[in-house]
Design a protein around this motif. Structure first.
Motif, PDB file in Angstrom:
ATOM      1  N   UNK A   1     113.163  -1.972  51.321  1.00 65.36           N
ATOM      2  CA  UNK A   1     113.821  -1.014  50.425  1.00 65.36           C
ATOM      3  C   UNK A   1     115.335  -1.106  50.575  1.00 65.36           C
ATOM      4  N   UNK A   2     115.804  -1.213  51.802  1.00 63.40           N
ATOM      5  CA  UNK A   2     117.250  -1.349  52.034  1.00 63.40           C
ATOM      6  C   UNK A   2     117.784  -2.637  51.414  1.00 63.40           C
ATOM      7  N   UNK A   3     117.034  -3.719  51.558  1.00 66.88           N
ATOM      8  CA  UNK A   3     117.449  -4.988  50.960  1.00 66.88           C
ATOM      9  C   UNK A   3     117.495  -4.924  49.447  1.00 66.88           C
ATOM     10  N   UNK A   4     116.506  -4.299  48.853  1.00 67.19           N
ATOM     11  CA  UNK A   4     116.493  -4.149  47.393  1.00 67.19           C
ATOM     12  C   UNK A   4     117.643  -3.270  46.926  1.00 67.19           C
TER      13      UNK A   4
ATOM     14  N   UNK B   1     120.731  -9.486  34.204  1.00 68.10           N
ATOM     15  CA  UNK B   1     121.017  -8.397  35.132  1.00 68.10           C
ATOM     16  C   UNK B   1     120.122  -7.190  34.858  1.00 68.10           C
ATOM     17  N   UNK B   2     119.932  -6.856  33.606  1.00 70.05           N
ATOM     18  CA  UNK B   2     119.063  -5.731  33.259  1.00 70.05           C
ATOM     19  C   UNK B   2     117.626  -5.997  33.684  1.00 70.05           C
ATOM     20  N   UNK B   3     117.167  -7.212  33.485  1.00 71.35           N
ATOM     21  CA  UNK B   3     115.809  -7.585  33.896  1.00 71.35           C
ATOM     22  C   UNK B   3     115.658  -7.464  35.414  1.00 71.35           C
ATOM     23  N   UNK B   4     116.623  -8.018  36.145  1.00 71.60           N
ATOM     24  CA  UNK B   4     116.560  -7.959  37.605  1.00 71.60           C
ATOM     25  C   UNK B   4     116.627  -6.528  38.117  1.00 71.60           C
ATOM     26  N   UNK B   5     117.519  -5.726  37.548  1.00 70.55           N
ATOM     27  CA  UNK B   5     117.639  -4.336  37.981  1.00 70.55           C
ATOM     28  C   UNK B   5     116.360  -3.556  37.713  1.00 70.55           C
ATOM     29  N   UNK B   6     115.738  -3.809  36.577  1.00 69.85           N
ATOM     30  CA  UNK B   6     114.484  -3.124  36.256  1.00 69.85           C
ATOM     31  C   UNK B   6     113.410  -3.487  37.270  1.00 69.85           C
TER      32      UNK B   6
ATOM     33  N   UNK C   1     120.537  -2.979  48.421  1.00 72.07           N
ATOM     34  CA  UNK C   1     121.727  -3.822  48.530  1.00 72.07           C
ATOM     35  C   UNK C   1     121.841  -4.756  47.323  1.00 72.07           C
ATOM     36  N   UNK C   2     120.737  -5.401  46.969  1.00 69.39           N
ATOM     37  CA  UNK C   2     120.745  -6.302  45.806  1.00 69.39           C
ATOM     38  C   UNK C   2     121.116  -5.553  44.532  1.00 69.39           C
ATOM     39  N   UNK C   3     120.546  -4.363  44.360  1.00 71.68           N
ATOM     40  CA  UNK C   3     120.851  -3.566  43.173  1.00 71.68           C
ATOM     41  C   UNK C   3     122.336  -3.237  43.105  1.00 71.68           C
ATOM     42  N   UNK C   4     122.915  -2.831  44.223  1.00 67.75           N
ATOM     43  CA  UNK C   4     124.337  -2.499  44.251  1.00 67.75           C
ATOM     44  C   UNK C   4     125.204  -3.709  43.954  1.00 67.75           C
TER      45      UNK C   4
ATOM     46  N   UNK D   1     111.250  -0.915  44.354  1.00 65.38           N
ATOM     47  CA  UNK D   1     111.672   0.168  45.247  1.00 65.38           C
ATOM     48  C   UNK D   1     110.827   1.421  45.036  1.00 65.38           C
ATOM     49  N   UNK D   2     110.563   1.747  43.795  1.00 64.02           N
ATOM     50  CA  UNK D   2     109.755   2.928  43.496  1.00 64.02           C
ATOM     51  C   UNK D   2     108.336   2.765  44.035  1.00 64.02           C
TER      52      UNK D   2
END
Length: 64
Positions: A43-46, A7-12, A48-51, A18-19
């Motif tokens: 960006x919206x899709x990313x 999860x940390x890897x994916x979020x990073x 959503x995935x992050x949330x 996004x940035x």
């Protein structure tokens, strides 16, 4: 790789993408309205995935 590390890897990775896209939008690198809409959709899709990942991990961390 356990779930927390994954999860940390994916979020990073999601946050970096996004940035990068946000910076491209801010720099005016998008030439057409179609490209702009596509990038905003990405960006919206990313986001959503992050949330979703954060919500799923909240349950894992609280249960752990």
């Amino acid at each position: 790789m356990d779930a927390l590390n994954l999860a940390e890897y994916l979020l990073k990775d999601i946050r970096q993408q996004k940035a990068d896209m946000t910076q491209r939008l801010a720099d005016g690198a998008v030439e057409t309205i179609q490209d702009y809409r596509f990038m905003v959709g990405q960006i919206r899709g990313l986001t959503y995935c992050e949330e979703e990942i954060r919500a799923a991990m909240k349950g894992v961390i609280e249960d752990g």
